[in-house]
Design a protein around this motif. Structure first.
Motif, PDB file in Angstrom:
ATOM      1  N   THR A 178       0.836  -1.194   0.000  1.00 12.68           N
ATOM      2  CA  THR A 178       0.000   0.000   0.000  1.00 12.68           C
ATOM      3  C   THR A 178       0.872   1.245   0.000  1.00 12.68           C
ATOM      4  OG1 THR A 178      -1.707  -1.172   1.239  1.00 12.68           O
ATOM      5  CG2 THR A 178      -1.832   1.235   1.201  1.00 12.68           C
ATOM      6  N   ASP A 179       0.749   2.029  -1.062  1.00  9.48           N
ATOM      7  CA  ASP A 179       1.585   3.226  -1.183  1.00  9.48           C
ATOM      8  C   ASP A 179       0.874   4.231  -2.077  1.00  9.48           C
ATOM      9  OD1 ASP A 179       3.570   5.147  -1.537  1.00  9.48           O
ATOM     10  OD2 ASP A 179       5.180   3.659  -1.568  1.00  9.48           O
ATOM     11  N   GLN A 180       0.385   5.298  -1.495  1.00 15.69           N
ATOM     12  CA  GLN A 180      -0.353   6.294  -2.261  1.00 15.69           C
ATOM     13  C   GLN A 180       0.553   7.137  -3.138  1.00 15.69           C
ATOM     14  OE1 GLN A 180       0.406   6.249   1.000  1.00 15.69           O
ATOM     15  NE2 GLN A 180      -0.513   8.009   2.031  1.00 15.69           N
ATOM     16  N   LEU A 181       1.885   6.989  -2.992  1.00 14.93           N
ATOM     17  CA  LEU A 181       2.833   7.777  -3.773  1.00 14.93           C
ATOM     18  C   LEU A 181       3.518   6.938  -4.854  1.00 14.93           C
ATOM     19  CD1 LEU A 181       4.137   9.751  -0.734  1.00 14.93           C
ATOM     20  CD2 LEU A 181       2.696  10.623  -2.562  1.00 14.93           C
ATOM     21  N   PHE A 182       3.948   5.743  -4.508  1.00 16.67           N
ATOM     22  CA  PHE A 182       4.407   4.792  -5.524  1.00 16.67           C
ATOM     23  C   PHE A 182       3.180   3.953  -5.863  1.00 16.67           C
ATOM     24  CE2 PHE A 182       7.522   1.153  -6.623  1.00 16.67           C
ATOM     25  CZ  PHE A 182       7.640   1.606  -7.925  1.00 16.67           C
ATOM     26  N   THR A 183       2.337   4.531  -6.697  1.00 19.52           N
ATOM     27  CA  THR A 183       0.992   4.026  -6.945  1.00 19.52           C
ATOM     28  C   THR A 183       1.003   2.712  -7.723  1.00 19.52           C
ATOM     29  OG1 THR A 183       0.839   5.217  -9.037  1.00 19.52           O
ATOM     30  CG2 THR A 183       0.131   6.391  -7.041  1.00 19.52           C
ATOM     31  N   PRO A 184      -0.119   1.984  -7.705  1.00 19.55           N
ATOM     32  CA  PRO A 184      -0.205   0.782  -8.532  1.00 19.55           C
ATOM     33  C   PRO A 184       0.115   1.057 -10.005  1.00 19.55           C
ATOM     34  CG  PRO A 184      -2.005   0.794  -6.964  1.00 19.55           C
ATOM     35  CD  PRO A 184      -1.307   2.112  -6.821  1.00 19.55           C
ATOM     36  N   GLU A 185      -0.322   2.221 -10.494  1.00 21.68           N
ATOM     37  CA  GLU A 185      -0.034   2.574 -11.888  1.00 21.68           C
ATOM     38  C   GLU A 185       1.465   2.729 -12.124  1.00 21.68           C
ATOM     39  OE1 GLU A 185      -0.895   6.140 -15.151  1.00 21.68           O
ATOM     40  OE2 GLU A 185      -1.329   6.450 -13.027  1.00 21.68           O
ATOM     41  N   LEU A 186       2.165   3.406 -11.207  1.00 19.50           N
ATOM     42  CA  LEU A 186       3.606   3.580 -11.362  1.00 19.50           C
ATOM     43  C   LEU A 186       4.351   2.265 -11.210  1.00 19.50           C
ATOM     44  CD1 LEU A 186       4.586   6.940  -9.606  1.00 19.50           C
ATOM     45  CD2 LEU A 186       4.922   6.315 -12.005  1.00 19.50           C
ATOM     46  N   LYS A 187       3.900   1.449 -10.263  1.00 20.20           N
ATOM     47  CA  LYS A 187       4.515   0.130 -10.095  1.00 20.20           C
ATOM     48  C   LYS A 187       4.380  -0.680 -11.376  1.00 20.20           C
ATOM     49  CE  LYS A 187       3.564  -0.196  -5.105  1.00 20.20           C
ATOM     50  NZ  LYS A 187       2.679  -0.811  -4.088  1.00 20.20           N
ATOM     51  N   GLU A 188       3.181  -0.692 -11.934  1.00 20.55           N
ATOM     52  CA  GLU A 188       2.938  -1.435 -13.171  1.00 20.55           C
ATOM     53  C   GLU A 188       3.802  -0.888 -14.302  1.00 20.55           C
ATOM     54  OE1 GLU A 188      -0.781  -2.733 -16.114  1.00 20.55           O
ATOM     55  OE2 GLU A 188      -1.098  -1.276 -14.516  1.00 20.55           O
ATOM     56  N   TYR A 189       3.901   0.423 -14.383  1.00 18.16           N
ATOM     57  CA  TYR A 189       4.703   1.046 -15.435  1.00 18.16           C
ATOM     58  C   TYR A 189       6.174   0.656 -15.298  1.00 18.16           C
ATOM     59  CZ  TYR A 189       6.403   4.578 -18.682  1.00 18.16           C
ATOM     60  OH  TYR A 189       7.000   5.221 -19.748  1.00 18.16           O
TER      61      TYR A 189
END
Length: 244
Positions: A178-189
Motif C-alpha cells: 500500500t503506497d499512495q505515492l508509488f501508486t499501482p499505476e507507477l509500479k505497473e509502469y
C-alpha cells in the motif's frame, strides 16, 4: 504528496549512530564506514539528514555492504523533529506542500547531483539509495551511467514516468503493498518498462506493509520489523552484488 500522513508518521528506532559529520559538495553530511573502494549515497526522506533511523541504517550499510556511507543534508539545514512521528498535533503543523515548495526538484537536484559527483571522484564504485522524498532523486541519478553503479529506493515519492524511462544502471525498488505515492499505476509502469531497458532490475514486494515502512516501521510489530529488516538485507545484497 499533500495528503500523505504516512510521510509524517512512524516510529523511532533504538540505536546510537557511530559515524561522524563532515561536508560533501558544501552540504553537511553524516558519514560512516572505512571503505576506500565503494561509497553509498543516501538521499533522505522529509525527516532529513539528522534522522536517527537513517543514521542507524547508514551504519548497517557501511558494515554489511562494505562501503563508506554518506547521508548529506539536502534541506538547507531545516529539520522536522523526530517527535513529529508520534505526535498528531505536531504532524498537523507540518505543511507538506510548503515544505516541498522549498525543496522541489528544481531547488535540490543540483545539490544531490553535485554530492554524487564528489563521491564518484573519490571512490571507484558508487551506489545510491533513497527513501520517500529521496526516491525521485535516486531514479534520476540512475540516468547517468558514468556517475552511479547501482541504485535502490524504498517507497519513492515524486517519481515520474520519464525518470523511469531514463534508467541506465542496475535498479532496485523496495515496494510496499500500500503506497499512495508509488501508486499501482507507477509500479505497473516500472515493471513493464524497466525490463526493456537492458539493465539488471529487482522489484522486491512487501505484502501488508505501507509507505514509509523501511525507515519508520514499528520494530515492536513482527510484520513491520520483518519487513524493514528484509528491506535492509535486500539493499545490502544488491549493493554487494554491484559495488564489489
Amino acid at each position: 504528496m499533500a495528503s500523505c500522513d504516512a510521510c509524517k508518521s512512524g516510529f523511532s528506532w533504538d540505536g546510537k549512530p557511530t559515524g561522524t559529520e563532515t561536508t560533501i559538495a558544501g552540504n553537511n553530511t553524516y558519514v560512516t564506514g572505512t571503505s576506500k573502494s565503494a561509497a553509498i549515497l543516501i538521499v533522505h526522506d522529509i525527516f532529513g539528514w539528522t534522522f536517527t533511523n537513517l543514521r542507524v541504517l547508514a551504519d548497517q550499510f557501511a558494515k554489511e555492504a562494505n562501503a563508506t556511507v554518506y547521508l548529506p543534508d539536502f534541506f538547507g539545514g531545516e529539520v522536522i523533529p523526530e517527535s513529529t512521528l508520534t505526535d498528531p498535533a505536531k504532524r498537523a503543523e507540518v505543511d507538506v506542500p510548503a515544505f516541498l515548495g522549498k525543496n522541489s526538484k528544481a531547488v535540490r537536484w543540483s545539490e544531490i547531483e553535485s554530492a554524487a559527483k564528489a563521491l564518484k571522484a573519490e571512490y571507484p564504485k558508487l551506489g545510491a539509495i533513497g527513501y520517500c522524498y529521496g526516491g525521485w532523486a535516486i531514479t534520476r541519478l540512475a540516468a547517468q551511467k558514468d556517475l552511479v553503479d547501482a541504485v535502490s529506493t524504498a517507497h519513492p515519492s515524486l517519481l515520474e514516468k520519464s525518470e523511469i524511462d531514463a534508467v541506465k544502471v542496475p535498479l532496485q525498488f523496495l515496494a510496499p503493498e500500500t503506497d499512495q505515492l508509488f501508486t499501482p499505476e507507477l509500479k505497473e509502469y516500472a515493471n513493464k518498462v524497466i525490463p526493456t531497458l537492458g539493465v539488471p532490475y529487482e522489484y522486491v514486494y512487501f505484502p501488508g506493509l505501507v509507505h514509509g515502512f523501511a525507515t519508520r516501521g514499528d520494530r515492536n510489530n513482527k510484520l513491520q520489523k520483518d519487513g524493514l529488516e528484509r528491506a535492509k538485507r535486500s539493499a545490502v545484497n544488491f549493493f554487494n552484488e554491484f559495488l564489489h
